[in-house]
Scaffold this active site. Structure first.
Site, mmCIF file in Angstrom:
data_model
loop_
_atom_site.group_PDB
_atom_site.id
_atom_site.type_symbol
_atom_site.label_atom_id
_atom_site.label_comp_id
_atom_site.label_asym_id
_atom_site.label_seq_id
_atom_site.Cartn_x
_atom_site.Cartn_y
_atom_site.Cartn_z
ATOM 1 N N SER A 92 8.655 0.336 4.624
ATOM 2 C CA SER A 92 9.368 0.489 4.936
ATOM 3 C C SER A 92 11.028 0.104 3.967
ATOM 4 O O SER A 92 11.572 -0.267 3.898
ATOM 5 C CB SER A 92 8.986 -1.292 4.884
ATOM 6 O OG SER A 92 8.223 -1.950 3.811
ATOM 7 N N ASP A 139 9.607 1.363 10.009
ATOM 8 C CA ASP A 139 8.606 -0.139 10.330
ATOM 9 C C ASP A 139 7.764 0.776 11.613
ATOM 10 O O ASP A 139 8.069 0.778 13.082
ATOM 11 C CB ASP A 139 9.867 -1.590 10.900
ATOM 12 C CG ASP A 139 8.851 -2.229 11.061
ATOM 13 O OD1 ASP A 139 7.610 -2.233 10.987
ATOM 14 O OD2 ASP A 139 9.095 -3.160 11.854
ATOM 15 N N HIS A 220 -14.810 4.443 0.702
ATOM 16 C CA HIS A 220 -14.704 5.397 0.241
ATOM 17 C C HIS A 220 -16.219 5.156 -0.743
ATOM 18 O O HIS A 220 -16.498 5.929 -1.777
ATOM 19 C CB HIS A 220 -13.640 5.160 -1.203
ATOM 20 C CG HIS A 220 -14.136 3.633 -2.105
ATOM 21 N ND1 HIS A 220 -13.416 2.641 -1.877
ATOM 22 C CD2 HIS A 220 -13.717 4.187 -3.708
ATOM 23 C CE1 HIS A 220 -13.290 1.462 -2.958
ATOM 24 N NE2 HIS A 220 -13.986 2.633 -4.130
ATOM 25 N N GLU A 258 -18.036 -6.499 -11.248
ATOM 26 C CA GLU A 258 -16.918 -5.532 -11.669
ATOM 27 C C GLU A 258 -16.178 -6.731 -13.001
ATOM 28 O O GLU A 258 -16.322 -7.883 -12.446
ATOM 29 C CB GLU A 258 -15.490 -5.339 -10.355
ATOM 30 C CG GLU A 258 -15.896 -4.614 -9.501
ATOM 31 C CD GLU A 258 -15.283 -4.568 -8.660
ATOM 32 O OE1 GLU A 258 -14.445 -3.420 -8.868
ATOM 33 O OE2 GLU A 258 -14.276 -5.237 -8.482
ATOM 34 N N HIS A 282 -17.973 -1.958 1.953
ATOM 35 C CA HIS A 282 -18.608 -1.628 1.120
ATOM 36 C C HIS A 282 -20.205 -1.621 1.007
ATOM 37 O O HIS A 282 -21.224 -0.406 0.617
ATOM 38 C CB HIS A 282 -18.358 -0.797 -0.200
ATOM 39 C CG HIS A 282 -17.061 -1.158 -0.572
ATOM 40 N ND1 HIS A 282 -16.259 -0.263 0.091
ATOM 41 C CD2 HIS A 282 -15.639 -2.195 -1.589
ATOM 42 C CE1 HIS A 282 -15.083 -0.114 0.196
ATOM 43 N NE2 HIS A 282 -14.804 -0.820 -0.780
HETATM 44 N N1 LIG Z 1 -5.194 -1.685 -3.231
HETATM 45 C C1 LIG Z 1 -6.210 -1.275 -3.042
HETATM 46 O O1 LIG Z 1 -7.314 -0.993 -4.301
HETATM 47 C C2 LIG Z 1 -7.517 -1.045 -2.231
HETATM 48 C C3 LIG Z 1 -6.564 -0.695 -0.810
HETATM 49 N N2 LIG Z 1 -7.483 -1.191 0.369
HETATM 50 C C4 LIG Z 1 -6.629 -0.848 1.435
HETATM 51 O O2 LIG Z 1 -5.536 -0.612 2.294
HETATM 52 C C5 LIG Z 1 -4.497 -1.220 3.185
HETATM 53 C C6 LIG Z 1 -3.834 -0.915 1.689
HETATM 54 O O3 LIG Z 1 -3.881 -2.036 0.520
HETATM 55 P P1 LIG Z 1 -2.726 -1.606 -0.969
HETATM 56 O O4 LIG Z 1 -2.268 -0.142 -0.524
HETATM 57 O O5 LIG Z 1 -3.330 -2.362 -1.891
HETATM 58 O O6 LIG Z 1 -1.620 -2.699 -0.124
HETATM 59 P P2 LIG Z 1 -0.096 -3.015 -0.565
HETATM 60 O O7 LIG Z 1 0.133 -4.409 0.040
HETATM 61 O O8 LIG Z 1 0.045 -2.763 -1.828
HETATM 62 O O9 LIG Z 1 0.437 -2.183 0.223
HETATM 63 C C7 LIG Z 1 0.963 -2.306 1.774
HETATM 64 C C8 LIG Z 1 2.241 -1.233 1.923
HETATM 65 O O10 LIG Z 1 2.322 -1.502 3.509
HETATM 66 C C9 LIG Z 1 3.686 -1.384 3.756
HETATM 67 N N3 LIG Z 1 4.050 -2.230 5.026
HETATM 68 C C10 LIG Z 1 3.319 -3.560 5.049
HETATM 69 N N4 LIG Z 1 4.299 -3.928 6.696
HETATM 70 C C11 LIG Z 1 4.964 -2.186 7.276
HETATM 71 C C12 LIG Z 1 5.762 -1.712 7.988
HETATM 72 N N5 LIG Z 1 6.249 -3.219 9.201
HETATM 73 N N6 LIG Z 1 6.521 -0.774 8.070
HETATM 74 C C13 LIG Z 1 5.969 -0.072 7.104
HETATM 75 N N7 LIG Z 1 5.385 -0.074 5.734
HETATM 76 C C14 LIG Z 1 4.810 -1.545 5.744
HETATM 77 C C15 LIG Z 1 4.392 -2.165 2.673
HETATM 78 O O11 LIG Z 1 5.318 -2.115 2.015
HETATM 79 P P3 LIG Z 1 6.266 -3.066 1.161
HETATM 80 O O12 LIG Z 1 5.531 -3.156 0.274
HETATM 81 O O13 LIG Z 1 7.144 -3.007 1.708
HETATM 82 O O14 LIG Z 1 6.006 -4.613 2.038
HETATM 83 C C16 LIG Z 1 3.108 -1.319 1.223
HETATM 84 O O15 LIG Z 1 3.924 -0.132 0.975
HETATM 85 C C17 LIG Z 1 -5.532 -2.529 3.079
HETATM 86 O O16 LIG Z 1 -5.870 -2.369 4.194
HETATM 87 C C18 LIG Z 1 -6.302 -2.968 1.777
HETATM 88 O O17 LIG Z 1 -7.922 -3.297 2.387
HETATM 89 C C19 LIG Z 1 -8.674 -0.258 -0.108
HETATM 90 C C20 LIG Z 1 -9.644 -0.184 -0.807
HETATM 91 C C21 LIG Z 1 -8.899 -0.227 -1.767
HETATM 92 O O1 LIG Z 2 -12.646 -1.438 -1.749
HETATM 93 C C1 LIG Z 2 -12.826 -2.105 -2.961
HETATM 94 O O2 LIG Z 2 -13.606 -1.365 -4.330
HETATM 95 C C2 LIG Z 2 -12.780 -1.929 -5.395
HETATM 96 C C3 LIG Z 2 -14.084 -0.928 -6.202
HETATM 97 O O3 LIG Z 2 -14.232 -0.133 -5.867
HETATM 98 P P1 LIG Z 2 -14.127 1.159 -8.112
HETATM 99 O O4 LIG Z 2 -14.627 2.177 -6.832
HETATM 100 O O5 LIG Z 2 -12.809 0.647 -7.773
HETATM 101 O O6 LIG Z 2 -15.527 1.041 -8.550
HETATM 102 C C4 LIG Z 2 -13.369 -3.565 -6.330
HETATM 103 O O7 LIG Z 2 -12.334 -3.367 -7.196
HETATM 104 C C5 LIG Z 2 -11.795 -3.991 -4.820
HETATM 105 O O8 LIG Z 2 -11.694 -5.064 -5.279
HETATM 106 C C6 LIG Z 2 -11.897 -3.431 -3.304
HETATM 107 O O9 LIG Z 2 -10.729 -3.831 -3.000
#
Ligand SMILES: NC(=O)C1=CN([C@@H]2O[C@H](COP(=O)(O)OP(=O)(O)OC[C@H]3O[C@@H](n4cnc5c(N)ncnc54)[C@H](OP(=O)(O)O)[C@@H]3O)[C@@H](O)[C@H]2O)C=CC1
Ligand SMILES: O=C1O[C@H](COP(=O)(O)O)[C@@H](O)[C@H](O)[C@H]1O
Length: 514
Positions: A92, A139, A220, A258, A282
């Site tokens: 976005s 979007d 993962h 953790e 996990h």
């Molecule tokens: N971060 C992590 O460590 C991990 C995350 N995950 C999973 O990955 C997924 C993403 O997590 P994460 O990256 O942390 O989340 P974030 O909130 O950091 O990022 C989400 C992204 O989606 C974008 N977004 C939201 N709504 C829209 C839309 N309608 N159109 C286009 N883009 C949009 C956001 O843009 P904007 O910022 O502009 O809203 C942002 O770039 C989740 O399912 C999470 O559970 C899994 C393992 C680890």
């Molecule tokens: O998916 C997730 O995993 C991490 C832990 O995994 P790691 O590979 O980074 O050790 C966890 O910290 C996080 O909260 C969860 O969203």
């Protein structure tokens, strides 16, 4: 609070629909071929990352991709993953290609220092993907915009939903009835749905888009080396498998403690909590790999069938009051850092009563495991990072008179990251051989040269669903924890506290120190 934040951990609330869901064990969706091994198919030409500005994309996915490209395991330099891969970021944010390439450059930078970067074509492959990558503002919940974007990419496209789960679900629903480019793969992050019914519904939606073998439900923790390390110990030795059952095993503990706090992730984490963030996804996968029957071969059908079979037999070991525990950290010192009270962190709503530590005890109702408690525990803000599975064997039936001391239970500890194995044994003491004492045999286990998300992407780009979670299993994982989720929501299990930097709540008989 924005609507998007509200939706951060939600799923669609729709109940079970009528269309055909993923096939239950033995294959999935309309793609089930019954064939062994992965379906392969045409190599992915475009990796489309939706949610390009997010934490997952920049911190895990893009660095994982760079390491995969630099260390490409394909021997033929002309045919590695980077040979013709196009990377497209979408989100976005009002970015142009140059702004996106800055993000990619930063995320790719570490790979330049990897030893494989000097290999002919190693770093060049990374640079080629980086320099040709492009960005599209979109979007993703706008069906026409997303379909247009997909068709602007070279097929086959792997669509990586690095988005809040509810946005992923909406985007998929909006694609139903649209023509997708041929051989499109959908890469879905956890949590997959928000309960069993919404996961089932999401399965029905994606089954209308692509065949099951083109759906990668990412976990993962199932990275190749994590799975292979357990399999190597269990199935490549004569010693363990005959004792890997209720006759010899007293209990199994999977612990993922953790030494991290919230790390700025309140928007997501405060709606998820430790149970949904770690255990529902996990740790249930780890349990399945630890306890499953031996697959005849390490291919997607055998492996995922065994995993599904094990999880189908898994249930909570008693009422939620007896078999679950939740806690939240209060202010404390964790290593070199002072952590504030979780509930006072920015973006945290104390009325949600989100837990930062969750524990459950499960039973696996099979001949092999009847009565053995499997405790899964994960928490944040703990004093010591401890990431291991502990298999505690039963005491010997008789200890001969004349030996002094106690034959302590044999314990096998399989640690993750780095992979190690420790076997705690009772042996004769040095000095006086009539005395008993404990000794530990230790070894390092093989670690992958790739980070976990490099492994995930290798599976996606190779079209190999071996390590992705099959649709029926994704639903079952919600079913297993449903009684706990309901009891916690109804406040029927007290939310305990523990100081950050401590070992968590006090051990009890159900949740002992191991
Ligand atoms: N971060 C992590 O460590 C991990 C995350 N995950 C999973 O990955 C997924 C993403 O997590 P994460 O990256 O942390 O989340 P974030 O909130 O950091 O990022 C989400 C992204 O989606 C974008 N977004 C939201 N709504 C829209 C839309 N309608 N159109 C286009 N883009 C949009 C956001 O843009 P904007 O910022 O502009 O809203 C942002 O770039 C989740 O399912 C999470 O559970 C899994 C393992 C680890
Ligand atoms: O998916 C997730 O995993 C991490 C832990 O995994 P790691 O590979 O980074 O050790 C966890 O910290 C996080 O909260 C969860 O969203």
């Amino acid at each position: 609070m924005s609507e998007r934040e509200e939706q951060a951990t939600g799923g669609t609330e729709s109940g079970r629909g009528g269309s055909s869901g993923p096939e239950q064990p033995g294959g999935g969706g309309h793609g089930a071929s019954g064939a062994r091994g992965h379906s392969g198919g045409d190599p992915v030409a475009t990796l489309l990352v939706l949610g390009a500005s997010g934490d997952l994309a920049s911190r895990l996915l893009l660095p994982g991709l760079a390491r995969l490209l630099v260390s490409d395991r394909n021997e033929d330099p002309g045919h590695g993953h980077g040979a013709s891969l196009q990377l497209v970021g979408a989100g976005s944010e009002d970015w142009d290609d140059d702004r996106w390439r800055e993000v990619v450059t930063k995320a790719f930078a570490d790979a330049e220092h990897h030893e494989d970067a000097d290999r002919p074509g190693g770093w060049e492959a990374v640079c080629a993907v980086r320099d040709a990558s492009r960005y599209r503002q979109v979007d993703v919940t706008d069906p026409d915009a997303l379909t247009d974007l997909l068709h602007s990419c070279t097929a086959p496209v792997a669509v990586y939903f690095a988005l809040p789960p509810a946005i992923t679900a909406t985007a998929c629903e909006n694609l139903v009835g649209k023509q997708l480019p041929e051989s499109t793969r959908l890469v879905m992050e956890k949590p997959f749905g928000s309960d069993e019914a919404s996961a089932h519904h999401l399965n029905e939606v994606v089954a209308q888009l692509v065949p099951e073998e083109h759906v990668h439900r990412v976990d993962h923790f199932l990275g190749t080396s994590a799975v292979l390390n357990v399999f190597g110990v269990r199935f490549a030795n004569r010693l363990f498998e005959p004792t890997w059952n209720a006759s010899h095993v007293e209990r199994v503990d999977v612990v993922y403690d953790e030494d991290l706090g919230l790390e700025g992730r309140a928007r997501y984490y405060d709606r998820a909590g430790a149970l949904k963030d770690m255990i529902q996804s996990h740790l249930l996968q780890v349990l399945a790999v630890l306890a499953m029957d031996a697959p005849a071969a390490l291919d997607e059908r055998e492996f995922r069938d065994r995993k599904a079979q094990l999880l189908r037999a898994t249930r909570l070991a008693g009422s939620p009051q007896e078999a679950s525990r939740r806690a939240v950290y209060t202010a404390g010192r964790m290593g070199e850092r002072d952590l504030p009270d979780y509930q006072s962190e920015d973006g945290v709503d104390p009325s949600r009563q989100t837990e930062t530590l969750a524990e459950v005890v499960l039973h696996v109702d099979t001949w092999r495991w009847a009565g053995v408690p499997f405790r899964l525990r994960s928490g944040k803000g703990l004093g010591r990072a401890r990431k291991e599975a502990v298999i505690t064997f039963k005491p010997v039936p008789h200890l001969m008179e004349g030996l002094r001391g106690e034959a302590r239970p044999t314990r096998l500890r399989l640690s993750f990251k780095p992979g190690t194995i420790n076997l705690d044994l009772t042996v004769n003491a040095e000095g006086d051989p009539f005395d008993l004492e404990e000794a530990t045999l230790s070894a390092q286990l093989g670690d992958s040269q790739l980070p976990a998300y490099g492994e995930v992407l290798a599976g996606v780009l190779d079209g190999d669903p071996l390590l992705s979670v099959r649709g029926d299993t994704a639903e079952d994982c919600w079913r297993i924890l449903a009684p706990v989720i309901a009891a916690w929501e109804a406040d029927e299990v007290p939310l305990e506290t523990y100081p950050a930097g401590s070992g968590g709540p006090e051990p009890t008989e159900t949740f002992p120190a191991v």
